[in-house]
Design an enzyme around this catalytic site. Structure first.
Site, PDB file in Angstrom:
ATOM      1  N   LYS A   1       0.815  -1.214   0.000  1.00 54.14           N
ATOM      2  CA  LYS A   1       0.000   0.000   0.000  1.00 54.14           C
ATOM      3  C   LYS A   1       0.852   1.270   0.000  1.00 54.14           C
ATOM      4  O   LYS A   1       2.053   1.243   0.236  1.00 54.14           O
ATOM      5  CB  LYS A   1      -0.959  -0.017   1.202  1.00 54.14           C
TER       6      LYS A   1
ATOM      7  N   ARG B   1      -3.436 -10.164   5.064  1.00 48.49           N
ATOM      8  CA  ARG B   1      -3.991 -10.159   3.703  1.00 48.49           C
ATOM      9  C   ARG B   1      -2.915  -9.619   2.772  1.00 48.49           C
ATOM     10  O   ARG B   1      -2.497  -8.458   2.897  1.00 48.49           O
ATOM     11  CB  ARG B   1      -5.248  -9.293   3.644  1.00 48.49           C
TER      12      ARG B   1
END
Length: 285
Positions: free
Chosen positions: A232, A266
């Site tokens: 991210k 995740r």
């Protein structure tokens, strides 16, 4: 066990399709995006053969759950019709189920209609990035289907969330929002809930790191915590790089998440996450 740990003792099992899944040791959720515009280009999949090959690799590398998404939630992503999203995810689920009957499949969506179609096709759980905000039928649908639900914190929509980062008290505001929704879910009879503080969703980079430093704060909800940090912007912007170059940073933050209480990672890169968990377990002794 310390008194503080007993006070916030977290639920460590999930009922997934009639199977009792233990979270005494952290597990890996592998990301399978059947979209043409996910923020990390190498995660985009289309053909059945490719989907099955990537699923096989993730399972071999240690993924306990495969998370199937057919709608990119990055800011500026192209809107996808319900029909197209259903077609994308059910095609992928059906292809995977033909080869792998035992792996757990999560459907990554904020639409209850997509959830129904995905569960009917063989998915076992729901990963809702909107935490029920974008579909008022979601909680009722979760209850009717009797599947585990990943409740993520987000404000607004993927298009507006960047402008919704003002909090009175970041950790408390997020925890209160999650607690209120957990109460709603439990009133519907939903007991298998996983919480996700929503890294990158209506949070600045500094706020993301504050959440990561204080991930244990959310243990007061007594539910498993999922950390979705993989590649991210909080990683690659801090490193002045790109999603494609963010694996090393992802591993560094994943170990931090584990040390601070995450039960599920995740990730796009299952092997690296599995090895991170193995080293974390060795560190714990």
């Amino acid at each position: 066990m310390k008194a503080k740990d007993k006070l916030f003792q977290v639920k460590t099992t999930l009922n997934v399709g009639g199977n009792l899944v233990s979270l005494d040791a952290p597990i890996v959720m592998g990301i399978l995006n059947v979209t043409p515009d996910s923020f990390y280009s190498k995660s985009r999949l289309s053909a059945d053969k490719t989907i099955v090959e990537v699923a096989a690799q993730m399972i071999d590398e240690g993924a306990s759950i495969l998370d199937i998404g057919g709608y990119s939630t990055r800011p500026g992503a192209t809107e996808v019709s319900i029909e197209e999203e259903i077609n994308r995810v059910t095609t992928a689920i059906n292809a995977i189920r033909k080869h792998f009957s035992e792996v757990f499949i999560s459907i990554d969506t904020f639409r209850s209609q997509v959830v129904k179609a995905a569960i009917e096709s063989g998915a076992n759980m729901i990963n809702d990035v909107s935490g029920g905000n974008l579909d008022d039928k979601m909680f009722k649908t979760v209850s009717e289907l009797s599947v585990p639900y990943i409740l993520m914190h987000m404000r607004g929509t993927p298009e507006t969330m960047k402008e919704m980062t003002d909090y009175n008290h970041l950790l408390n505001d997020i925890a209160n929002d999650l607690a209120e929704k957990c109460s709603q879910l439990k009133s519907y009879g939903v007991s298998d809930i996983i919480i996700d503080p929503g890294f990158g969703f209506a949070k600045t980079i500094d706020q993301n790191y504050e959440i990561l430093r204080n991930l244990g704060y959310f243990k007061r909800l007594k539910l498993p915590i999922l950390a979705g940090l993989s590649r991210k912007s909080m990683i690659y912007k801090t490193l002045d790089s790109s999603p494609e170059e963010a694996l090393n940073g992802t591993t560094a933050l994943n170990i931090t998440a584990l040390l601070n209480g995450a039960s599920i990672l995740r990730v796009h890169d299952v092997k690296a996450a599995s090895e991170t968990i193995k080293l974390y377990q060795a560190y714990k002794g």
